[in-house]
Design a protein around this motif. Structure first.
Motif, PDB file in Angstrom:
ATOM      1  N   GLN A 529      22.050 -16.073  -1.474  1.00  0.00           N
ATOM      2  CA  GLN A 529      21.188 -15.453  -0.467  1.00  0.00           C
ATOM      3  C   GLN A 529      22.006 -14.553   0.448  1.00  0.00           C
ATOM      4  OE1 GLN A 529      19.626 -19.629   0.367  1.00  0.00           O
ATOM      5  NE2 GLN A 529      17.794 -18.419   0.844  1.00  0.00           N
ATOM      6  N   VAL A 530      21.513 -13.334   0.664  1.00  0.00           N
ATOM      7  CA  VAL A 530      22.204 -12.337   1.483  1.00  0.00           C
ATOM      8  C   VAL A 530      21.242 -11.865   2.566  1.00  0.00           C
ATOM      9  CG1 VAL A 530      23.381 -10.105   1.522  1.00  0.00           C
ATOM     10  CG2 VAL A 530      23.604 -11.601  -0.478  1.00  0.00           C
ATOM     11  N   GLN A 531      21.758 -11.773   3.791  1.00  0.00           N
ATOM     12  CA  GLN A 531      20.932 -11.306   4.909  1.00  0.00           C
ATOM     13  C   GLN A 531      21.265  -9.859   5.237  1.00  0.00           C
ATOM     14  OE1 GLN A 531      20.292 -13.998   8.145  1.00  0.00           O
ATOM     15  NE2 GLN A 531      20.392 -12.370   9.679  1.00  0.00           N
ATOM     16  N   ILE A 536      25.125  -2.400  10.537  1.00  0.00           N
ATOM     17  CA  ILE A 536      26.228  -1.887   9.711  1.00  0.00           C
ATOM     18  C   ILE A 536      25.690  -1.264   8.423  1.00  0.00           C
ATOM     19  CG2 ILE A 536      27.950  -3.474  10.634  1.00  0.00           C
ATOM     20  CD1 ILE A 536      27.552  -5.225   8.160  1.00  0.00           C
ATOM     21  N   ASP A 537      24.413  -0.854   8.467  1.00  0.00           N
ATOM     22  CA  ASP A 537      23.749  -0.172   7.343  1.00  0.00           C
ATOM     23  C   ASP A 537      23.675  -1.025   6.084  1.00  0.00           C
ATOM     24  OD1 ASP A 537      23.293   2.141   8.836  1.00  0.00           O
ATOM     25  OD2 ASP A 537      25.302   2.912   8.397  1.00  0.00           O
ATOM     26  N   LEU A 538      23.619  -2.337   6.266  1.00  0.00           N
ATOM     27  CA  LEU A 538      23.428  -3.223   5.114  1.00  0.00           C
ATOM     28  C   LEU A 538      21.934  -3.530   5.021  1.00  0.00           C
ATOM     29  CD1 LEU A 538      24.784  -4.871   2.849  1.00  0.00           C
ATOM     30  CD2 LEU A 538      24.916  -6.789   4.443  1.00  0.00           C
ATOM     31  N   ASP A 539      21.195  -2.645   4.348  1.00  0.00           N
ATOM     32  CA  ASP A 539      19.749  -2.799   4.252  1.00  0.00           C
ATOM     33  C   ASP A 539      19.363  -3.314   2.873  1.00  0.00           C
ATOM     34  OD1 ASP A 539      20.190  -0.601   2.644  1.00  0.00           O
ATOM     35  OD2 ASP A 539      19.301   0.838   4.040  1.00  0.00           O
ATOM     36  N   PHE A 540      18.065  -3.457   2.642  1.00  0.00           N
ATOM     37  CA  PHE A 540      17.592  -3.994   1.361  1.00  0.00           C
ATOM     38  C   PHE A 540      18.056  -3.135   0.191  1.00  0.00           C
ATOM     39  CE2 PHE A 540      14.190  -5.887   4.112  1.00  0.00           C
ATOM     40  CZ  PHE A 540      14.481  -7.210   3.838  1.00  0.00           C
ATOM     41  N   ALA A 541      17.983  -1.822   0.337  1.00  0.00           N
ATOM     42  CA  ALA A 541      18.340  -0.929  -0.765  1.00  0.00           C
ATOM     43  C   ALA A 541      19.807  -1.083  -1.156  1.00  0.00           C
ATOM     44  CB  ALA A 541      18.038   0.518  -0.375  1.00  0.00           C
ATOM     45  N   LYS A 542      20.698  -1.134  -0.151  1.00  0.00           N
ATOM     46  CA  LYS A 542      22.125  -1.257  -0.453  1.00  0.00           C
ATOM     47  C   LYS A 542      22.432  -2.601  -1.111  1.00  0.00           C
ATOM     48  CE  LYS A 542      25.017   0.705   2.236  1.00  0.00           C
ATOM     49  NZ  LYS A 542      25.884   1.114   3.390  1.00  0.00           N
ATOM     50  N   ILE A 543      21.786  -3.672  -0.621  1.00  0.00           N
ATOM     51  CA  ILE A 543      22.009  -4.992  -1.223  1.00  0.00           C
ATOM     52  C   ILE A 543      21.532  -5.003  -2.665  1.00  0.00           C
ATOM     53  CG2 ILE A 543      21.355  -7.428  -1.113  1.00  0.00           C
ATOM     54  CD1 ILE A 543      21.174  -7.123   1.930  1.00  0.00           C
ATOM     55  N   LEU A 544      20.353  -4.398  -2.919  1.00  0.00           N
ATOM     56  CA  LEU A 544      19.805  -4.389  -4.278  1.00  0.00           C
ATOM     57  C   LEU A 544      20.717  -3.651  -5.253  1.00  0.00           C
ATOM     58  CD1 LEU A 544      15.970  -3.836  -3.758  1.00  0.00           C
ATOM     59  CD2 LEU A 544      17.091  -5.782  -4.834  1.00  0.00           C
ATOM     60  N   HIS A 546      23.903  -3.503  -5.263  1.00  0.00           N
ATOM     61  CA  HIS A 546      25.016  -4.374  -5.640  1.00  0.00           C
ATOM     62  C   HIS A 546      24.534  -5.597  -6.411  1.00  0.00           C
ATOM     63  CE1 HIS A 546      28.227  -2.250  -3.456  1.00  0.00           C
ATOM     64  NE2 HIS A 546      27.280  -1.949  -2.577  1.00  0.00           N
ATOM     65  N   PHE A 547      23.315  -6.043  -6.131  1.00  0.00           N
ATOM     66  CA  PHE A 547      22.765  -7.190  -6.859  1.00  0.00           C
ATOM     67  C   PHE A 547      22.751  -6.933  -8.360  1.00  0.00           C
ATOM     68  CE2 PHE A 547      19.945  -9.756  -3.693  1.00  0.00           C
ATOM     69  CZ  PHE A 547      21.095 -10.237  -3.100  1.00  0.00           C
ATOM     70  N   LEU A 548      22.410  -5.727  -8.752  1.00  0.00           N
ATOM     71  CA  LEU A 548      22.253  -5.431 -10.177  1.00  0.00           C
ATOM     72  C   LEU A 548      23.579  -5.499 -10.922  1.00  0.00           C
ATOM     73  CD1 LEU A 548      19.646  -2.522  -9.988  1.00  0.00           C
ATOM     74  CD2 LEU A 548      19.271  -4.964 -10.324  1.00  0.00           C
ATOM     75  N   ARG A 549      24.686  -5.538 -10.198  1.00  0.00           N
ATOM     76  CA  ARG A 549      26.003  -5.693 -10.836  1.00  0.00           C
ATOM     77  C   ARG A 549      26.397  -7.162 -10.960  1.00  0.00           C
ATOM     78  NH1 ARG A 549      28.858  -1.311  -6.813  1.00  0.00           N
ATOM     79  NH2 ARG A 549      27.539   0.487  -7.351  1.00  0.00           N
ATOM     80  N   HIS A 550      25.553  -8.070 -10.445  1.00  0.00           N
ATOM     81  CA  HIS A 550      25.870  -9.499 -10.462  1.00  0.00           C
ATOM     82  C   HIS A 550      25.103 -10.252 -11.541  1.00  0.00           C
ATOM     83  CE1 HIS A 550      28.328 -10.263  -6.708  1.00  0.00           C
ATOM     84  NE2 HIS A 550      28.093  -8.962  -6.648  1.00  0.00           N
ATOM     85  N   ASP A 551      24.577  -9.526 -12.503  1.00  0.00           N
ATOM     86  CA  ASP A 551      23.914 -10.126 -13.656  1.00  0.00           C
ATOM     87  C   ASP A 551      22.832 -11.138 -13.258  1.00  0.00           C
ATOM     88  OD1 ASP A 551      23.387 -10.659 -16.347  1.00  0.00           O
ATOM     89  OD2 ASP A 551      24.852 -12.297 -16.417  1.00  0.00           O
ATOM     90  N   GLU A 564      13.212   4.068  -1.008  1.00  0.00           N
ATOM     91  CA  GLU A 564      14.434   3.701  -1.726  1.00  0.00           C
ATOM     92  C   GLU A 564      14.378   2.248  -2.197  1.00  0.00           C
ATOM     93  OE1 GLU A 564      19.296   4.029  -1.225  1.00  0.00           O
ATOM     94  OE2 GLU A 564      18.011   4.078   0.536  1.00  0.00           O
ATOM     95  N   THR A 565      13.969   1.348  -1.320  1.00  0.00           N
ATOM     96  CA  THR A 565      13.857  -0.061  -1.711  1.00  0.00           C
ATOM     97  C   THR A 565      12.816  -0.229  -2.805  1.00  0.00           C
ATOM     98  OG1 THR A 565      14.429  -0.714   0.556  1.00  0.00           O
ATOM     99  CG2 THR A 565      13.451  -2.399  -0.862  1.00  0.00           C
ATOM    100  N   ALA A 566      11.704   0.478  -2.687  1.00  0.00           N
ATOM    101  CA  ALA A 566      10.642   0.387  -3.696  1.00  0.00           C
ATOM    102  C   ALA A 566      11.150   0.863  -5.055  1.00  0.00           C
ATOM    103  CB  ALA A 566       9.439   1.209  -3.253  1.00  0.00           C
ATOM    104  N   LYS A 567      11.868   1.987  -5.086  1.00  0.00           N
ATOM    105  CA  LYS A 567      12.347   2.530  -6.364  1.00  0.00           C
ATOM    106  C   LYS A 567      13.362   1.600  -7.030  1.00  0.00           C
ATOM    107  CE  LYS A 567      11.546   7.457  -5.612  1.00  0.00           C
ATOM    108  NZ  LYS A 567      12.155   8.800  -5.466  1.00  0.00           N
ATOM    109  N   ILE A 568      14.286   1.051  -6.243  1.00  0.00           N
ATOM    110  CA  ILE A 568      15.283   0.148  -6.828  1.00  0.00           C
ATOM    111  C   ILE A 568      14.610  -1.117  -7.341  1.00  0.00           C
ATOM    112  CG2 ILE A 568      17.356  -1.205  -6.360  1.00  0.00           C
ATOM    113  CD1 ILE A 568      18.129   0.877  -4.269  1.00  0.00           C
ATOM    114  N   SER A 569      13.617  -1.630  -6.614  1.00  0.00           N
ATOM    115  CA  SER A 569      12.893  -2.826  -7.051  1.00  0.00           C
ATOM    116  C   SER A 569      12.165  -2.559  -8.360  1.00  0.00           C
ATOM    117  CB  SER A 569      11.900  -3.263  -5.978  1.00  0.00           C
ATOM    118  OG  SER A 569      12.553  -3.586  -4.776  1.00  0.00           O
ATOM    119  N   ILE A 570      11.520  -1.393  -8.457  1.00  0.00           N
ATOM    120  CA  ILE A 570      10.802  -1.024  -9.686  1.00  0.00           C
ATOM    121  C   ILE A 570      11.778  -0.881 -10.845  1.00  0.00           C
ATOM    122  CG2 ILE A 570       9.458   0.798 -10.802  1.00  0.00           C
ATOM    123  CD1 ILE A 570       7.771  -0.721  -8.880  1.00  0.00           C
TER     124      ILE A 570
END
Length: 732
Positions: A529-531, A536-544, A546-551, A564-570
């Motif tokens: 879980q990441v908050q 520091i500009d750590l938003d949902f889009a930036k977290i997502l 990096h998530f995709l590199r964690h298999d 941006e968050t919507a597109k990465i989620s899709i």
């Protein structure tokens, strides 16, 4: 040097050891100081306790007190050791120490003085290394006062036991007696509060002296709330006792006075009245720790709160001085000092514990000109707290400062909003409090705390109020290997609880789960879980990204707020990941329009979304006071319009009781609207010219039930009320 003599078993005297000459008054003083039982209190309670050591032969144990010291030289120093007697009263079903007759004619045993002195390494009532005490007149008076003041019905007070063990000095004994006279609490609590002896040693020594077992409630494991409530609240408070554990035959009860057989009788009779039969095992415990556990289990009593408020009001400072010094360093220092005072600490704890007891989701503390208002949000409605009335206005800043300390906020900052977090354990559960503090224009700072019960993540999908068909559809969607699942609704509609329950359902060692949240409300074992941290500009889009590199296999995004968050989620949903997220829309069909307006094209939208579910929370009819009611014509028309079978209605309404606070509604359940994206709806979206009403109409033709229809089904079953469903579905 003179010799000490004692009777031998054959009736002859035998020399023991040469002893230094002592005052001839020692024997008489010992008899008077240590042989003065409080027979009246013991006879009333039927409890003996800590028989003092006898110096007579083993064959003379039944001798009356005037023969106990026969054969003893008047110059001797007396070493006194306890010998305990206990028996099991089968009729009463609990253990007790001594009997009324034993307290009057005290039973004592014989040991060889030289052996006893050799074991102890010294002479007299203290352990090795301590000096023997001459029982002078002052000490006799102190011991007698201690016996008279001790609230435990024993001839040997706790203070005297500590003295005998060498744990406190005679001067400290005098201080303890004076403190007890002021506070009127139990001696073992006084000694602990004065920090003269470590708590564990106090319990060990007192339990040994009174021949009972003990329990350290601070270090004990969490007590099952169901065990605690085996004893009614009134009896537990009156006897200052709390059940801690049980087996098939025995109930162990922590008590401030473990020798109170009337309290044990009271508990046993209370259990009998409910069909339970247990042997009561009393355990010595500190009164404050017992009261703390009772407060956690039952909530804070009116008497306790009133005592806290009186303690604060007695120390109240004037409103004028607050207003004049509201911004200077002196006022900040005063608030910080007040925040660490016992009355303020107790009051803040009471506010938090009462919120937990009443099941509040939010705590509001707001300053006004003449008072501070305390309100809880319970079952989605704000209520003024009746058990803790308006807070003293002059101490509002001290209460806020105490909360800042607990939430690790800056206590000196009063001009800017602050956020913090408090972890609370109460009634055997863990709670997380998200604290938000904002400055108001004139009267100080307002505080709102969101209360999260971490154990609520254990709710299964079946407990969330799903209708059978909706449950089957939702379970099928979350078992898919990829796709986007959306839960929609306004703030406070239970979206996060639903998502956590869904993740718990699929959470296995074979599945990797990553979550991006703002904030992380509950800990999910087995998930990373990441908050977000927007500063520091750590938003949902930036977290997502990096998530995709964690298999990951499953990804949860707290909320889709931007393109941006919507597109990465899709994209994640289309590349083999199961993605959960939330949107703020009123119904399920509107979620498609919201994503389309964010810039998601028709093809991506139709290909990625598996399911969109809207939900609301409605209050349930109180089980304690519900009564059947007849449907009105308006209700029947609405039920029929929602395709509800009116042939077997079970309509209920709560009349109001203590359990529900007099409103007739208690607890929450959810109503749902599930939009499953099948081929027909995909084709409608791919055409590009689509709207929410069009999607809704097509979905209803395929069997989708709206929020109101699902709510009316619950009305027909007596789960909630007609008015509650209408209120929660007015916007759809």
């Amino acid at each position: 040097m003179k010799k000490l003599f004692r009777p031998s078993k054959d009736g002859k005297t035998a020399s023991v050891d040469e002893q230094p000459p002592k005052s001839p008054s020692i024997k008489e003083d010992a008899v008077q100081a240590l042989e003065s039982p409080r027979t009246r209190g013991s006879e009333q309670r039927g409890v003996g306790d800590f028989p003092h050591q006898d110096i007579s032969s083993s064959e003379d144990k039944e001798d009356p007190p005037d023969r106990l010291y026969e054969g003893l030289s008047s110059e001797s120093t007396i070493g006194l050791e306890p010998r305990r007697t206990r028996r099991l009263d089968d009729d009463r079903g609990f253990e007790r120490v001594g009997t009324p007759s034993e307290t009057i004619a005290e039973q004592v045993s014989v040991d060889t003085l030289p052996a006893r002195e050799e074991e102890r390494g010294g002479i007299g009532p203290f352990p090795a290394g301590s000096e023997a005490i001459s029982l002078d007149q002052k000490l006799k008076e102190l011991l007698q006062r201690a016996r008279n003041l001790d609230k435990v019905a024993s001839k040997t007070s706790c203070a005297e036991i500590m003295l005998r063990k060498g744990l406190i000095s005679q001067n400290q004994l005098e201080e303890v007696i004076e403190k007890q006279g002021e506070t009127k609490v139990y001696f073992h609590q006084v000694i602990a509060d004065m920090k003269l002896v470590p708590k564990r040693k106090i319990l060990e020594a007192a339990a040994e002296g009174w021949d009972v077992k003990y329990i350290d409630l601070e270090e004990a494991e969490d007590i099952d709330p169901e065990i605690i409530k085996m004893i009614p609240k009134s009896k537990a408070q009156r006897n200052l006792s709390i059940p801690v554990y049980k087996n098939e035959t025995k109930l162990s009860v922590a008590m401030a006075n473990p020798l109170d057989i009337f309290a044990a009788d009271d508990i046993k009779i209370s259990l009998h009245s409910t069909g339970l039969d247990f042997v009561i095992e009393p355990l010595l415990a500190f009164p404050k720790e017992i009261q703390k556990k009772l407060d956690e289990a039952y909530g804070v009593t009116d008497a306790i709160v009133q005592e806290m408020l009186e303690g604060i009001q007695d120390d109240e400072i004037s409103l004028e001085s607050l207003s004049e010094e509201s911004d200077d360093e002196l006022d900040i220092a005063r608030s910080e000092a007040a925040a660490r005072e016992r009355p303020i600490i107790s009051l803040v704890n009471a506010i938090l514990l009462e919120a937990v007891r009443q099941g509040a989701t939010d705590i509001h503390i707001e300053p006004f000109e003449k008072k501070s208002l305390l309100r809880y949000r319970i079952d989605s409605r704000l209520r003024e707290v009746s058990t803790i009335p308006s807070l003293p206005r002059a101490r509002h800043d001290a209460v806020v400062s105490r909360l800042k300390i607990m939430a690790s906020c800056d206590i000196a900052e009063r001009r800017l909003p602050q956020d913090g977090r408090i972890k609370l354990r109460a009634a055997g559960k863990e709670y997380d409090l998200r604290v938000s503090i904002v400055p108001t224009s004139d009267f100080g700072e307002a505080v709102v705390m969101r209360v999260t019960d971490k154990s609520s993540t254990d709710l299964s999908l079946e407990q969330l109020g799903f209708a059978p068909r909706n449950l089957e559809m939702f379970q099928s969607a979350i078992e898919q290997p990829y796709g986007l699942i959306l839960v929609t609704g306004p703030t406070g509609s239970g979206k996060t609880t639903t998502l956590y329950s869904a993740l718990n359902t699929i959470n296995t060692p074979e599945v990797k789960i990553l979550t991006a949240e703002n904030p992380v409300e509950r800990n999910l074992n087995g998930a990373v879980q990441v908050q977000t941290k927007f500063e520091i500009d750590l938003d949902f889009a930036k977290i997502l990204k990096h998530f995709l590199r964690h298999d990951p296999d499953v990804v949860m995004v707290g909320e889709i707020r931007d393109e941006e968050t919507a597109k990465i989620s899709i994209e994640a949903a289309l590349t083999g990941h199961l993605v959960f997220s939330t949107l703020h829309t009123n119904d399920a069909a509107s979620s498609m329009i919201r994503l389309y307006e964010m810039g998601i094209n028709e093809f991506l939208l139709a290909s990625s979304v598996q399911l969109a579910m809207a939900q609301r929370l409605v209050r349930k009819v109180c089980d304690k006071c519900k009564r059947p009611v007849a449907p009105t014509g308006k209700m029947l028309r609405e039920l029929e319009a929602c395709n509800v079978d009116t042939g077997n209605l079970q309509l209920y309404r709560g009349v109001g009781c203590n359990a529900c606070g007099g409103i007739g509604l208690k607890g929450m359940t959810a109503i749902h609207e599930l939009l499953y994206i099948d081929e027909d709806i995909e084709q409608l979206i791919l055409k590009g010219d689509f709207s929410a009403p069009q999607i809704r109409k097509l979905a209803r033709e395929k069997g989708m039930r709206t929020l109101r229809e699902d709510g009316m089904e619950k009305v027909a079953k007596g789960i909630t009320t007609y008015e509650e469903v209408i209120l929660k579905t007015m916007d759809v």
